[in-house]
Design a protein around this motif. Structure first.
Motif, PDB file in Angstrom:
ATOM      1  N   LEU A 135       0.832  -1.204   0.000  1.00  0.00           N
ATOM      2  CA  LEU A 135       0.000   0.000   0.000  1.00  0.00           C
ATOM      3  C   LEU A 135       0.867   1.255   0.000  1.00  0.00           C
ATOM      4  CD1 LEU A 135      -2.871  -0.984   2.445  1.00  0.00           C
ATOM      5  CD2 LEU A 135      -2.995  -0.716  -0.033  1.00  0.00           C
ATOM      6  N   SER A 136       1.897   1.265   0.820  1.00  0.00           N
ATOM      7  CA  SER A 136       2.793   2.416   0.838  1.00  0.00           C
ATOM      8  C   SER A 136       4.024   2.078   1.660  1.00  0.00           C
ATOM      9  CB  SER A 136       2.090   3.629   1.452  1.00  0.00           C
ATOM     10  OG  SER A 136       3.051   4.641   1.677  1.00  0.00           O
ATOM     11  N   THR A 137       5.190   2.502   1.156  1.00  0.00           N
ATOM     12  CA  THR A 137       6.406   2.281   1.933  1.00  0.00           C
ATOM     13  C   THR A 137       6.743   3.496   2.787  1.00  0.00           C
ATOM     14  OG1 THR A 137       7.624   2.949  -0.031  1.00  0.00           O
ATOM     15  CG2 THR A 137       7.464   0.589   0.391  1.00  0.00           C
ATOM     16  N   ASP A 138       6.091   4.601   2.510  1.00  0.00           N
ATOM     17  CA  ASP A 138       6.364   5.826   3.280  1.00  0.00           C
ATOM     18  C   ASP A 138       5.360   5.966   4.412  1.00  0.00           C
ATOM     19  OD1 ASP A 138       8.283   6.488   1.367  1.00  0.00           O
ATOM     20  OD2 ASP A 138       6.689   7.290   0.066  1.00  0.00           O
ATOM     21  N   SER A 139       5.724   6.825   5.355  1.00  0.00           N
ATOM     22  CA  SER A 139       4.769   7.175   6.397  1.00  0.00           C
ATOM     23  C   SER A 139       3.749   8.141   5.804  1.00  0.00           C
ATOM     24  CB  SER A 139       5.506   7.843   7.562  1.00  0.00           C
ATOM     25  OG  SER A 139       4.576   8.229   8.533  1.00  0.00           O
ATOM     26  N   VAL A 140       2.465   7.738   5.872  1.00  0.00           N
ATOM     27  CA  VAL A 140       1.414   8.564   5.276  1.00  0.00           C
ATOM     28  C   VAL A 140       0.671   9.305   6.393  1.00  0.00           C
ATOM     29  CG1 VAL A 140      -0.629   8.580   3.796  1.00  0.00           C
ATOM     30  CG2 VAL A 140       1.145   6.840   3.471  1.00  0.00           C
ATOM     31  N   PRO A 141       0.726  10.625   6.391  1.00  0.00           N
ATOM     32  CA  PRO A 141       0.000  11.359   7.441  1.00  0.00           C
ATOM     33  C   PRO A 141      -1.513  11.295   7.237  1.00  0.00           C
ATOM     34  CG  PRO A 141       0.984  12.869   5.881  1.00  0.00           C
ATOM     35  CD  PRO A 141       1.420  11.502   5.459  1.00  0.00           C
ATOM     36  N   ILE A 142      -2.260  11.301   8.332  1.00  0.00           N
ATOM     37  CA  ILE A 142      -3.714  11.310   8.244  1.00  0.00           C
ATOM     38  C   ILE A 142      -4.200  12.694   8.656  1.00  0.00           C
ATOM     39  CG2 ILE A 142      -5.868  10.302   9.096  1.00  0.00           C
ATOM     40  CD1 ILE A 142      -4.283   7.773   9.713  1.00  0.00           C
ATOM     41  N   THR A 143      -4.839  13.376   7.727  1.00  0.00           N
ATOM     42  CA  THR A 143      -5.412  14.673   8.067  1.00  0.00           C
ATOM     43  C   THR A 143      -6.884  14.652   7.681  1.00  0.00           C
ATOM     44  OG1 THR A 143      -4.582  15.417   5.935  1.00  0.00           O
ATOM     45  CG2 THR A 143      -3.366  16.118   7.887  1.00  0.00           C
ATOM     46  N   HIS A 144      -7.727  14.605   8.696  1.00  0.00           N
ATOM     47  CA  HIS A 144      -9.154  14.550   8.444  1.00  0.00           C
ATOM     48  C   HIS A 144      -9.826  15.193   9.647  1.00  0.00           C
ATOM     49  CE1 HIS A 144     -13.151  12.995   7.521  1.00  0.00           C
ATOM     50  NE2 HIS A 144     -12.680  12.614   6.336  1.00  0.00           N
ATOM     51  N   GLU A 145     -10.842  15.985   9.383  1.00  0.00           N
ATOM     52  CA  GLU A 145     -11.426  16.717  10.520  1.00  0.00           C
ATOM     53  C   GLU A 145     -12.061  15.773  11.539  1.00  0.00           C
ATOM     54  OE1 GLU A 145     -14.385  17.347   7.050  1.00  0.00           O
ATOM     55  OE2 GLU A 145     -12.232  17.107   7.343  1.00  0.00           O
ATOM     56  N   PHE A 146     -12.532  14.575  11.059  1.00  0.00           N
ATOM     57  CA  PHE A 146     -13.108  13.598  11.977  1.00  0.00           C
ATOM     58  C   PHE A 146     -12.037  13.080  12.942  1.00  0.00           C
ATOM     59  CE2 PHE A 146     -14.595   9.243  13.023  1.00  0.00           C
ATOM     60  CZ  PHE A 146     -15.776   9.594  13.642  1.00  0.00           C
ATOM     61  N   TYR A 147     -10.812  12.878  12.419  1.00  0.00           N
ATOM     62  CA  TYR A 147      -9.694  12.467  13.276  1.00  0.00           C
ATOM     63  C   TYR A 147      -9.412  13.532  14.332  1.00  0.00           C
ATOM     64  CZ  TYR A 147      -7.788   8.025  11.693  1.00  0.00           C
ATOM     65  OH  TYR A 147      -7.600   6.701  11.474  1.00  0.00           O
ATOM     66  N   ASP A 148      -9.379  14.814  13.863  1.00  0.00           N
ATOM     67  CA  ASP A 148      -9.131  15.909  14.811  1.00  0.00           C
ATOM     68  C   ASP A 148     -10.182  15.919  15.893  1.00  0.00           C
ATOM     69  OD1 ASP A 148      -7.029  16.547  13.213  1.00  0.00           O
ATOM     70  OD2 ASP A 148      -8.145  18.060  12.060  1.00  0.00           O
ATOM     71  N   MET A 149     -11.424  15.661  15.464  1.00  0.00           N
ATOM     72  CA  MET A 149     -12.532  15.661  16.417  1.00  0.00           C
ATOM     73  C   MET A 149     -12.337  14.562  17.460  1.00  0.00           C
ATOM     74  SD  MET A 149     -15.731  14.425  17.287  1.00  0.00           S
ATOM     75  CE  MET A 149     -16.538  13.574  15.929  1.00  0.00           C
ATOM     76  N   LEU A 150     -12.023  13.320  16.986  1.00  0.00           N
ATOM     77  CA  LEU A 150     -11.842  12.201  17.918  1.00  0.00           C
ATOM     78  C   LEU A 150     -10.673  12.458  18.868  1.00  0.00           C
ATOM     79  CD1 LEU A 150     -12.357   9.048  15.653  1.00  0.00           C
ATOM     80  CD2 LEU A 150     -13.939  10.026  17.308  1.00  0.00           C
ATOM     81  N   GLN A 151      -9.598  13.054  18.311  1.00  0.00           N
ATOM     82  CA  GLN A 151      -8.411  13.288  19.139  1.00  0.00           C
ATOM     83  C   GLN A 151      -8.652  14.357  20.193  1.00  0.00           C
ATOM     84  OE1 GLN A 151      -5.912  14.008  15.841  1.00  0.00           O
ATOM     85  NE2 GLN A 151      -5.021  11.951  15.835  1.00  0.00           N
ATOM     86  N   SER A 152      -9.650  15.218  19.950  1.00  0.00           N
ATOM     87  CA  SER A 152      -9.893  16.298  20.916  1.00  0.00           C
ATOM     88  C   SER A 152     -10.871  15.882  22.004  1.00  0.00           C
ATOM     89  CB  SER A 152     -10.419  17.537  20.182  1.00  0.00           C
ATOM     90  OG  SER A 152     -11.673  17.223  19.615  1.00  0.00           O
ATOM     91  N   VAL A 153     -11.377  14.630  21.892  1.00  0.00           N
ATOM     92  CA  VAL A 153     -12.288  14.163  22.946  1.00  0.00           C
ATOM     93  C   VAL A 153     -11.466  13.711  24.140  1.00  0.00           C
ATOM     94  CG1 VAL A 153     -14.016  12.455  23.581  1.00  0.00           C
ATOM     95  CG2 VAL A 153     -14.027  13.418  21.285  1.00  0.00           C
ATOM     96  N   TYR A 154     -11.567  14.374  25.235  1.00  0.00           N
ATOM     97  CA  TYR A 154     -10.906  13.910  26.458  1.00  0.00           C
ATOM     98  C   TYR A 154     -11.615  14.465  27.665  1.00  0.00           C
ATOM     99  CZ  TYR A 154      -8.591  18.459  26.045  1.00  0.00           C
ATOM    100  OH  TYR A 154      -8.335  19.794  25.913  1.00  0.00           O
ATOM    101  N   TRP A 155     -11.267  13.825  28.803  1.00  0.00           N
ATOM    102  CA  TRP A 155     -11.823  14.300  30.060  1.00  0.00           C
ATOM    103  C   TRP A 155     -10.666  14.817  30.876  1.00  0.00           C
ATOM    104  CZ3 TRP A 155     -11.531  11.722  35.072  1.00  0.00           C
ATOM    105  CH2 TRP A 155     -12.278  12.398  36.060  1.00  0.00           C
ATOM    106  N   LYS A 156     -10.729  16.099  31.177  1.00  0.00           N
ATOM    107  CA  LYS A 156      -9.611  16.740  31.852  1.00  0.00           C
ATOM    108  C   LYS A 156      -9.798  16.688  33.358  1.00  0.00           C
ATOM    109  CE  LYS A 156      -6.703  20.772  31.426  1.00  0.00           C
ATOM    110  NZ  LYS A 156      -6.518  22.091  30.893  1.00  0.00           N
ATOM    111  N   THR A 157      -8.753  16.243  34.045  1.00  0.00           N
ATOM    112  CA  THR A 157      -8.836  16.200  35.511  1.00  0.00           C
ATOM    113  C   THR A 157      -8.336  17.507  36.075  1.00  0.00           C
ATOM    114  OG1 THR A 157      -6.613  15.338  35.730  1.00  0.00           O
ATOM    115  CG2 THR A 157      -8.365  13.727  35.502  1.00  0.00           C
ATOM    116  N   ALA A 158      -8.579  17.667  37.370  1.00  0.00           N
ATOM    117  CA  ALA A 158      -8.209  18.914  38.028  1.00  0.00           C
ATOM    118  C   ALA A 158      -6.714  19.170  37.928  1.00  0.00           C
ATOM    119  CB  ALA A 158      -8.634  18.863  39.493  1.00  0.00           C
TER     120      ALA A 158
END
Lengths: 330, 520
Positions: A135-158
């Motif tokens: 499929l690919s020998t290089d590192s392929v970056p993933i840029t998708h707004e859905f990914y950004d959305m999932l990555q921004s889901v977190y629960w912040k502690t005090a």
């Protein structure tokens, strides 16, 4: 009441508590929610794949393909999201189907061709890694707004720690895995297979469907782990996660599961993962130690757990010889 | 002991089994393997609530019959009626669901699961998608209590003794199948107290109307617990007997047979040579009680006894394959110590073991290499025997023993059973032993090869060798032995010499009954 079968789990738990206490006494800042949150996030992909590996090892098998399957999943997602406009969720579903089918095919080969799991999954390891290269020998970056959305889901502690989504996925996987292993008929069949395959067949265990199911679970969870890994790194790279299958096996064994099958707990694997993550965290905190010390400590721990298991086997045979009375106190 | 007239018809038993259809009726069961007929028109009838012994020596066809009944083998002929319906078991699991359950000597359960999990594997009570553990454990406890054992079913099976595991296996088989229960050597690894427990469970099962097949080589236990017995020999039923009408001697003689005797009986020269070997009080706890023997040259001593009587153990202890606890040996008047087979070989001993597949031949090595193995071992690996000498020795024995083969390079596993046996004999003869131990030399070989082996034993004796032959074939012992030592319960119980050696006397000695006819 403590049973011999529970003993490895208890030892794993005590090891973790003791190790954490030692770490925290040296670096008090390690005893914080932030460290725990990072521990879960950094080891999420390994934990998920280790759940699948627990099923495989409980049944007396081994799955060497999972590291390659994780890499394949990452590359597949990266390439498909780069070259087409399909939604990531659809891509997730597609890749889970592929990896589950791949695992099922390996399980079927192991059962119907009566081949050792070691060699079949070794072939699977090369196949999956090769497919990722194609499929690919290089590192392929993933840029998708859905990914950004999932990555921004977190629960912040005090204290500023962030429990991210992927850590939650891992914990959910462990819970579901534990329920399946310990509370369903399928789970019982897995333990039965690990106890003795030919006896299980005589007792009416559906050996074929159970074997196929076990490797399908392992393949599917490797796919899920690949998805989590792509969320963790935002890229797909065919050279990634080399040797992760061995880390997963180590986590399972440190978690108290017998490599010959039949004995162990999914929860044990969770603590196995935490112990391994803790060692890495300690080395990061120390700053002067080479990261290779992680390997040395894990090697030592593995050896200690193998000795413990051998000792327990001896102890239980000795007890069996002693038990001759019929009215065994209950 | 006549086959005409059925004593059960004359003397109706209180439960009147004739009124009900039998639980299991197998008729004309046949099974062929390449070259042999394993079962020939075998008939077996089991009544409800009956304990039925299935008897026969090794290779008589007991296990083949069981495997045909439980679907491990497909039978080649005959029909099986279970509870009035024709059935055709396709697999062990299928036969279980039809109603035929089996419990083996090695408990076929999973030691890593709990007792309750073992009892209910595959049929666990469910609550939604999950196993209802609490209900399962409670049910297991009640079920096991009904079998007279009160244990904690949440403990792993491996925590319990073999007897308890047997009972759990029986409980599972009965609950799963519930019509016919086959017990294959269930008491072989149990002590007396455990046997009692098992028997009380078995007796209690008869009241549930279950038909039980009991396979064992302990004749006392057969008379203790069984109602009837079917005896197999060479794949055929030689008789079904109501046990209260017959004696142990009748059963043993049916098992061992004695038609061949007249044919092979040949005059034996009584010329025996000097004393070669004296064995004094050889014993090992759990294997053999004190065994003593004075063996002369030109003598064939037979070891007779049923399976498990200590024949093989005696052979292994003398040869050092198993180390004895006590015992002294003198070879030509000189004290010797034998701690392992190497010592024995050095003193001119040789042993052809009982199970040639696992202990004797090295299947993938050539016939030549197999023949030369023992001689080379005695020489030591550092001094290889020259190739030409090897060839010479192998050729010599192939010729004198008439081993039939394509060439010396063929792997020995491709030879027939009789020729394999001769190849092992050749191996030991090549070391030129003074004392040869043969353990079941004719097991599993055809009748023609049988006669050749017997002739060979006689020839070796005439050449001056001393032989000790353990055999379950009485006619054979009668044919070649100059003395017969009778074993029972791992102990020497009698010795027969000269004209005393007849099948009848051997049977008497084995069955340990006074030599009078039982009142008929």
């Amino acid at each position: 009441m403590i049973r011999t079968t529970h003993l490895p789990l208890i030892v794993t738990l005590l090891t973790f508590v003791l190790a954490y206490a030692l770490c925290a006494s040296q670096y008090p800042s390690m005893f914080s929610l932030r460290v725990i949150a990072n521990l879960l996030t950094d080891n999420a992909f390994l934990g998920i794949v280790a759940v699948g590996m627990t099923f495989v090892i409980l049944s007396g098998g081994i799955d060497l393909s999972v590291g390659s399957v994780i890499a394949f999943t990452g590359v597949f997602l990266a390439v498909i999201l780069r070259d087409s406009s399909i939604h990531p969720l659809f891509a997730f579903g597609l890749v889970l189907i592929i990896t589950t089918a791949f695992g099922a095919a390996m399980g079927a080969t192991i059962h119907y061709l009566e081949m050792p799991a070691f060699i079949v999954t070794l072939a699977g390891m090369f196949l999956a890694r090769g497919a990722a290269y194609v499929l690919s020998t290089d590192s392929v970056p993933i840029t998708h707004e859905f990914y950004d959305m999932l990555q921004s889901v977190y629960w912040k502690t005090a204290s500023g720690g962030r429990f991210r989504l992927i850590g939650g996925v891992m914990i959910l996987t462990f819970i579901v895995g534990a329920l399946v292993a310990h509370r369903t008929r399928f789970g019982q069949n897995v333990y039965a297979l690990g106890g003795d395959a030919s006896t299980s067949r005589l007792m009416g265990v559906p050996v074929a469907s159970t074997t196929v199911g076990i490797y399908a679970i392992s393949g599917g969870l490797a796919g899920l782990s690949g998805i989590v890994f792509s969320l963790y790194t935002s890229a797909g790279y065919s050279l990634a996660t080399v040797g992760v299958e061995l880390d997963a096996i180590a986590a399972v064994v440190i978690g108290g599961t017998l490599l010959t099958g039949g004995y162990g707990f999914v929860a044990g694997t969770f603590f196995g993962i935490l112990i391994m993550g803790l060692i890495q965290t300690y080395i990061v905190f120390d700053g002067s130690l080479s990261s290779w010390w992680t390997k040395i400590v894990i090697g030592g721990l593995l050896f200690a757990f193998i000795l413990l298991q051998k000792g327990l086997t001896w102890a239980s045979t000795a007890r069996k010889k002693a038990a001759t009375g019929f009215n065994t106190p209950s | 002991m006549t086959d005409d007239g059925n004593p059960t018809l004359e003397a109706p038993t209180p439960e009147a089994p004739m009124l009900e259809a039998p639980m299991l009726e197998a008729k004309g069961i046949s099974k062929f393997f390449p070259g042999t007929i394993a079962l020939d028109d075998v008939e077996l009838t089991l009544h409800r609530g009956e304990i039925h012994a299935l008897l026969g020596e090794n290779g008589a066809g007991k296990s083949t019959l069981i495997k045909c009944l439980t679907g491990v083998y497909r039978r080649d002929g005959g029909e099986i009626m279970l509870d009035g319906e024709a059935v055709d078991p396709l697999s062990t699991h299928h036969s279980q669901t039809l109603g035929i359950g089996t419990v083996y000597q090695e408990v076929n359960l999973l030691p890593n699961l709990t007792v309750a999990e073992n009892l209910y594997l595959g049929r666990q009570p469910m609550r939604g998608p999950f196993v209802a553990r609490r209900a399962m454990n409670a049910a297991a406890r009640i079920s096991l209590k009904s079998f007279g054992i009160d244990i904690d079913p949440t403990q792993p099976l491996s925590a319990f003794s073999v007897a308890i595991q047997q009972v759990v296996a029986i409980a599972r088989a009965v609950e799963l199948s519930g019509k016919v229960l086959i017990l294959d050597e269930p008491t072989a690894s149990l002590d007396r107290e455990e046997v009692e427990l098992l028997f009380s469970v078995i007796r209690q099962l008869t009241s549930r109307g279950i038909a039980i097949v009991f396979i064992t080589h302990f004749i006392d236990q057969v008379f203790e617990i069984c109602d009837r017995a079917t005896i197999l020999r060479n794949g055929q039923v030689v008789g079904t007997r109501q046990l209260k009408d017959v004696s142990q001697k009748d059963i043993v003689s049916l098992m061992l047979g004695r038609q061949l005797e007249a044919r092979v009986r040949a005059p034996k020269s009584n010329v025996v040579g000097k004393t070669l070997l004296e064995i004094d009080g050889l014993r090992k706890t759990g294997m053999l009680e004190a065994f003593s023997l004075k063996l002369r040259e030109r003598e064939v001593v037979g070891l007779a006894g049923l399976l498990g009587s200590g024949r093989t153990e005696t052979a292994n202890l003398i040869f050092g394959a198993v180390r004895a606890d006590h015992g002294a040996m003198k070879l030509r008047g000189h004290e010797i110590r034998i701690n392992n087979p190497r010592n024995a070989v050095a003193h001119g001993f040789a042993l052809c073991p009982e199970d040639r597949k696992t202990e004797g031949i090295v299947g993938d090595l050539s016939v030549r290499d197999n023949i030369i193995l023992a001689l080379q071992a005695r020489q030591g690996w550092m001094r290889p025997i020259p190739r030409r000498k090897v060839e010479e020795i192998a050729q010599h024995y192939v010729r004198t023993l008439d081993i039939r083969l394509a060439n010396l390079d063929m792997p020995v596993r491709l030879l027939s059973g009789g020729n394999q046996q001769k190849a092992i004999l050749a191996r030991w003869l090549a070391t030129d032993p003074d004392f040869l131990i043969l353990d079941e030399p004719t097991r599993g070989i055809d009748i023609g090869a049988h006669a050749e082996i017997i002739a060979l034993i006689n020839r070796l004796r005439e050449d001056g060798m001393a032989l000790l032959v353990a055999s379950s074939e009485m006619e054979e012992l009668v044919a070649y032995a100059t003395r017969v030592i009778v074993m029972r319960d791992r102990r020497q119980v009698g010795e027969l010499t000269g004209d005393e050696i007849t099948s009848n006397n051997i049977i008497h000695a084995i069955a340990a009954e006074p030599m009078v006819e039982p009142a008929s």
